[in-house]
Enzyme design. Sequence first.
Site, PDB file in Angstrom:
ATOM      1  N   GLY A  17       0.859  -1.199   0.000  1.00 29.13           N
ATOM      2  CA  GLY A  17       0.000   0.000   0.000  1.00 29.13           C
ATOM      3  C   GLY A  17       0.883   1.233   0.000  1.00 29.13           C
ATOM      4  O   GLY A  17       1.329   1.681  -1.057  1.00 29.13           O
TER       5      GLY A  17
ATOM      6  N   THR B 270     -10.148   1.620  -7.629  1.00 29.12           N
ATOM      7  CA  THR B 270     -11.325   2.454  -7.908  1.00 29.12           C
ATOM      8  C   THR B 270     -11.760   2.280  -9.357  1.00 29.12           C
ATOM      9  O   THR B 270     -10.938   2.320 -10.265  1.00 29.12           O
ATOM     10  CB  THR B 270     -10.994   3.938  -7.618  1.00 29.12           C
ATOM     11  OG1 THR B 270     -10.563   4.035  -6.265  1.00 29.12           O
ATOM     12  CG2 THR B 270     -12.222   4.821  -7.831  1.00 29.12           C
TER      13      THR B 270
ATOM     14  N   GLN C 216     -21.487  32.533  20.059  1.00 24.39           N
ATOM     15  CA  GLN C 216     -20.077  32.629  19.710  1.00 24.39           C
ATOM     16  C   GLN C 216     -19.377  31.276  19.593  1.00 24.39           C
ATOM     17  O   GLN C 216     -18.462  31.121  18.781  1.00 24.39           O
ATOM     18  CB  GLN C 216     -19.352  33.530  20.714  1.00 24.39           C
ATOM     19  CG  GLN C 216     -19.784  34.983  20.549  1.00 24.39           C
ATOM     20  CD  GLN C 216     -19.111  35.919  21.527  1.00 24.39           C
ATOM     21  OE1 GLN C 216     -18.537  35.483  22.537  1.00 24.39           O
ATOM     22  NE2 GLN C 216     -19.194  37.205  21.261  1.00 24.39           N
TER      23      GLN C 216
ATOM     24  N   GLY D 193     -25.781  19.343  15.268  1.00 20.82           N
ATOM     25  CA  GLY D 193     -26.220  18.702  16.512  1.00 20.82           C
ATOM     26  C   GLY D 193     -26.793  17.320  16.234  1.00 20.82           C
ATOM     27  O   GLY D 193     -26.276  16.587  15.389  1.00 20.82           O
ATOM     28  N   GLY D 194     -27.884  16.990  16.923  1.00 24.80           N
ATOM     29  CA  GLY D 194     -28.502  15.664  16.752  1.00 24.80           C
ATOM     30  C   GLY D 194     -28.861  15.386  15.299  1.00 24.80           C
ATOM     31  O   GLY D 194     -28.724  14.252  14.817  1.00 24.80           O
TER      32      GLY D 194
ATOM     33  N   GLU E 227      -4.588   7.807  -2.458  1.00 25.56           N
ATOM     34  CA  GLU E 227      -3.571   8.566  -3.210  1.00 25.56           C
ATOM     35  C   GLU E 227      -2.466   9.086  -2.284  1.00 25.56           C
ATOM     36  O   GLU E 227      -1.955  10.182  -2.450  1.00 25.56           O
ATOM     37  CB  GLU E 227      -4.222   9.661  -4.056  1.00 25.56           C
ATOM     38  CG  GLU E 227      -5.199   9.039  -5.062  1.00 25.56           C
ATOM     39  CD  GLU E 227      -5.451   9.866  -6.309  1.00 25.56           C
ATOM     40  OE1 GLU E 227      -4.628  10.733  -6.632  1.00 25.56           O
ATOM     41  OE2 GLU E 227      -6.470   9.600  -6.974  1.00 25.56           O
TER      42      GLU E 227
END
Length: 384
Positions: free
Chosen positions: A130, A157, A280, A340-341, A364
């Site tokens: 690899g 790929t 903020q 968030g959730g 790559e």
Amino acid sequence: MIRDTDTLNALLDAVTRFVRERLVPAEHLVAETDQIPDDIVREMKQMGLFGLTIPEEYGGLALTMEEEVLVMLQMSQTSPCFRSLFGTTVGIGSQGILMDGTEEQKAKYLPRLATGELIASFALTEPDAGSDAASLRTSAIRDGDHYVVNGTKRYITNAPEAGLFTLMARTNPQNKGAGGVSAFIVERNTPGITIGRIDKKMGQRGAHTADVIFENCRVPASQLIGNKEGHGFKTAMKVLEKGRIHIAAICVGVAERMLRDALRYAIERKQFGKPIAEFQLVQALLADSQAELYAARCMVIDAARKRDAGVDVSTEASCCKMFASEMCGRVADRAVQVFGGAGYLEEYGIERFYRDVRLFRLYEGTTQIQQIVIARNMVRDAGA
Ligand code: COS
């Protein structure tokens, strides 16, 4: 380098419209079905996306690196799997032929790649090779006017879609290092090639990877890129170097999309009686992302311009790939945080991007490989 601003702007407009009107609405479907619809693939071919980097004399658009980067910044404002379908053909799959192939090889294959008739894949990685690409074991042993290829390539790929492979294989078994490796153009229909089952991945559904297995596959000697043995590793490195700037541009584009989605959500979502964009701590998530994105965008364009000017950009390409892919990961994480959730739910789409972009830090050349390339170049340039 931008050759003609009007022509480039027309292409950028077309790509931007295509992304907005055709690709973004198809994102959920592609993620569900793991398949890009045929009509979208047809439109990609009609737009010339498969031939972006192929010279005009072979039917392509011959984009410079700067132009390619600008197109990719637009193209990647959607699921990265769409880019992946033509990305190996404009990038790592075809560039070896373009950079080091003979005139006959270019004339035979580039026109069919430019139209998208043939999809090109890059076959370097193996089960045991690899990051240490030079240790590859796939062999190509000369037998008369053929090479007999044996070995397995992994995570390739577009292997299921490919019409040809740029294959790196060892032609000199005595040389276990980079010098024993040669590059070949191997047509998919050559007897002795089997494509493994499509890998089940963390993300980027719609983009397919698979093993490619060569068993006594007889490849005509005329398919040796540049008719030159022992040059394949260098071909691969040159191809990957260019590919790293391309991938960095993709990282910037996808990060821009994620940040835009997060910003819109932060403006719409109200808590404690006002939009969360007014808090903020949420602003910090947005601002850090914006600043890092700006830095990555500047780096990518600078590296592309330098490459167009003929400068050796080995260091810059690795800096871009490392910084932009890591930046993209951080932006993905912050975008989920802003949601968030909802960021954890499939229907909002941001968790899909979070999974999709994880690949950028791996393929790559991993971040760690980019660090090695950058540091080695620094030591070399210092004359050590
Ligand atoms: N352009 C041209 N030639 C290059 C090059 C480049 N960018 N990078 C290396 N080479 C040449 C070297 O000059 C050397 O040639 P000489 O023997 O004539 O000096 C040869 O290639 C071997 O290079 P090196 O000694 O640096 O090879 P290493 O085995 O040490 O490996 C790394 C170098 C780690 C950088 C390489 O294996 C690599 O990039 N690995 C990651 C592979 C990868 O990205 N895989 C992703 C999967 S494919 S999508």
